[in-house]
Design a protein around this motif. Structure first.
Motif, short mmCIF file in Angstrom:
data_model
loop_
_atom_site.label_atom_id
_atom_site.label_comp_id
_atom_site.label_asym_id
_atom_site.label_seq_id
_atom_site.Cartn_x
_atom_site.Cartn_y
_atom_site.Cartn_z
N PHE A 88 -71.67 69.01 72.98
CA PHE A 88 -72.31 70.29 72.66
C PHE A 88 -71.40 71.36 72.21
O PHE A 88 -71.90 72.52 71.75
CB PHE A 88 -73.45 70.68 73.70
N LEU A 89 -70.16 71.18 72.26
CA LEU A 89 -69.07 72.09 72.14
C LEU A 89 -68.77 72.02 70.67
O LEU A 89 -67.83 71.76 70.16
CB LEU A 89 -67.73 71.82 72.85
N TYR A 90 -69.88 72.39 69.80
CA TYR A 90 -69.78 72.22 68.24
C TYR A 90 -70.42 73.85 67.75
O TYR A 90 -71.59 74.22 68.27
CB TYR A 90 -70.76 71.21 67.91
N GLY A 91 -69.79 74.32 66.88
CA GLY A 91 -70.47 75.63 66.36
C GLY A 91 -69.36 76.58 65.86
O GLY A 91 -68.14 76.43 65.63
N LEU A 92 -69.68 78.01 65.99
CA LEU A 92 -69.01 78.72 65.39
C LEU A 92 -67.62 79.05 66.47
O LEU A 92 -68.02 78.86 67.69
CB LEU A 92 -69.65 80.29 65.62
N ILE A 101 -65.24 78.54 71.88
CA ILE A 101 -64.20 78.95 72.88
C ILE A 101 -64.54 79.70 73.93
O ILE A 101 -64.25 79.33 75.16
CB ILE A 101 -63.02 79.92 71.99
N ASN A 102 -65.60 80.48 73.99
CA ASN A 102 -66.16 81.27 75.27
C ASN A 102 -66.96 80.06 76.01
O ASN A 102 -66.96 80.20 77.26
CB ASN A 102 -67.40 82.19 74.77
N LEU A 118 -55.22 75.92 69.35
CA LEU A 118 -56.27 75.82 68.43
C LEU A 118 -56.92 77.29 68.05
O LEU A 118 -57.24 77.56 66.88
CB LEU A 118 -57.63 75.14 68.96
N ILE A 119 -56.77 78.06 69.06
CA ILE A 119 -57.18 79.60 68.66
C ILE A 119 -56.21 80.23 67.82
O ILE A 119 -56.37 81.12 66.99
CB ILE A 119 -57.24 80.42 70.12
N ILE A 157 -66.00 75.41 61.15
CA ILE A 157 -66.58 74.99 62.54
C ILE A 157 -65.79 74.27 63.36
O ILE A 157 -64.79 73.59 63.13
CB ILE A 157 -67.77 74.16 62.13
N PHE A 158 -66.09 74.64 64.80
CA PHE A 158 -65.03 74.15 65.69
C PHE A 158 -66.09 72.96 66.41
O PHE A 158 -66.98 73.02 66.54
CB PHE A 158 -64.75 75.01 66.95
#
Length: 412
Positions: A213-217, A222-223, A241-242, A258-259
């Motif tokens: 689920f760690l997918y998106g903007l 990151i948050n 990565l940041i 997208i991350f």
């Protein structure tokens, strides 16, 4: 003798080849603008070289032949491996940038048929840095922009982050394979009970459960992962990565990013950042890449590297789907038409112009309607005329033509 006619199937093959040539030229140009030089490797390599590399190419997928001495050769199943071997055998002290346009050959799934695919890619050898990783991803995005694509996304993950996470779980190789398969396929229905069967601390189990689920903007991802309280080595991988993302902001490419921390393909191959590009309406990634710092060690040398490869067949399909791949026509700088009585002069002048670097096509009278050019030269019985950019000029010899062309080029 019967005339040779090109049927529709041959015509399609010719058109496909011409379209691919246009595509390849665009790729080459973009790669060169980033300082990459073209490299070519043999189509055949010894089987032992690929077989000695762990977890990259399945030996059953290789197309094998025997040489006259009885040694097993394979048709090139991969490009990065032999290029890395070249770099190990010929080390330099500078960063090396290479690009390639080459076919790879593997047996297709279980059909026992040879699948030939054309790959266009780059390999960047040199010290690992966020700057280098960001530049390589920027190059991958710029090539898609060159093709005219608007709706596409570059998914970025980090194999090192996942490896650091899994190292805390103390899983066996078989357990890790099952876990990776569930995460890659986002098979939550089977991932949940499988995790419950493993002896892993609950906080770690919760983080692994949420990786798909760690997918998106990027900011949201990151948050989300920061909430789990990462250990020092995991925090360092996340920071890289940041840093890469911050540099991509300077490239003004964040709209395409997208991350995807569940992106863990080829974990035995990729060591750090990993990425893949998707174009709207195309269900497979047209480009895949990442950092593979450990590959050189399998040849006995430490040689950090990052690269990517485009699948040209998928790119062509995407271009056709988005109506960006036009039917090719023959395009020239100059088209020469001549009356039969002026053939000798016309062909002599045509040869002269070609020696000067112009692309010139010549035809008796005006027999070719599939050829386009803004500039035409007409050799008639009683006059010679240059028509360029809608203007008409009479001339007597080819020197006058050259002067007119140079003058009008300077006005552009």
């Amino acid at each position: 003798m019967q005339p040779f006619l090109i049927n529709s199937s041959y015509s399609n093959v010719i058109d496909d080849f011409q379209q691919q040539e246009v595509l390849i030229n665009k790729l080459k140009h973009r790669f060169k603008t980033y300082g990459y030089r073209q490299i070519k490797i043999p189509a055949f390599e010894y089987y032992d070289m690929y077989a000695s590399i762990n977890g990259i190419v399945n030996t059953d997928d290789m197309v094998k032949v025997m040489d006259p001495k009885g040694k097993v050769l394979v048709l090139r199943p991969d490009v990065t491996i032999p290029i890395t071997q070249v770099m190990v055998n010929h080390p330099t002290t500078q960063n090396d940038r290479y690009f390639y346009i080459m076919d790879i050959f593997r047996y297709h799934d279980q059909a026992n048929q040879v699948n030939e695919r054309t790959q266009a890619g780059i390999e960047h050898f040199g010290k690992k840095s966020a700057t280098t990783d960001a530049e390589v991803i920027a190059l991958a995005i710029h090539t898609l922009q060159d093709m005219g694509f608007i709706d596409f996304k570059m998914e970025i993950g980090h194999a090192g982050l996942f490896k650091a996470l899994i190292s805390l779980a103390g899983l066996s190789k078989q357990e890790l394979i099952h876990l990776q398969n569930f995460i890659q396929s986002k098979n939550i229905a089977e991932l949940e009970p499988y995790l419950n069967s493993l002896e892993i601390d609950d906080p770690l189990k919760e983080l692994i459960r949420n990786i798909p689920f760690l997918y998106g903007l990027p900011g949201d991802v990151i948050n989300a992962i920061q909430k789990y309280g990462l250990q020092e080595n995991m925090q360092a991988e996340l920071q890289h990565l940041i840093d890469v993302y911050d540099i991509l902001k300077a490239y003004q490419l964040t709209d395409y990013i997208i991350f995807n921390l569940g992106l863990i393909n080829d974990m035995d191959y990729y060591s750090d950042i990993i990425f893949q590009g998707f174009i709207e309406f195309i269900g497979e990634p047209v480009v895949m890449g990442g950092r593979y710092d450990q590959l050189g060690k399998q040849f006995g040398a430490s040689i950090p590297a990052i690269g990517f490869a485009y699948d040209l067949q998928l790119l062509e399909r995407a271009l056709q789907r988005h109506e960006l791949l036009a039917t090719p026509t023959t395009i020239s700088d100059i088209i020469v038409y001549y009356h039969p009585s002026m053939q000798k002069k016309a062909l002599t002048d045509t040869l002269h112009l070609r020696k000067c670097g112009y692309v010139v096509l010549s035809f008796p009278d005006q027999e070719n309607s599939l050829t386009t050019s803004a500039c035409t030269i007409h050799y008639q019985k009683d006059s010679c005329t240059l028509i360029n950019k809608g203007n008409s000029y009479q001339f007597h010899d080819i020197t006058e033509v050259q002067e007119l062309l140079v003058m009008q080029e300077g006005e552009v």
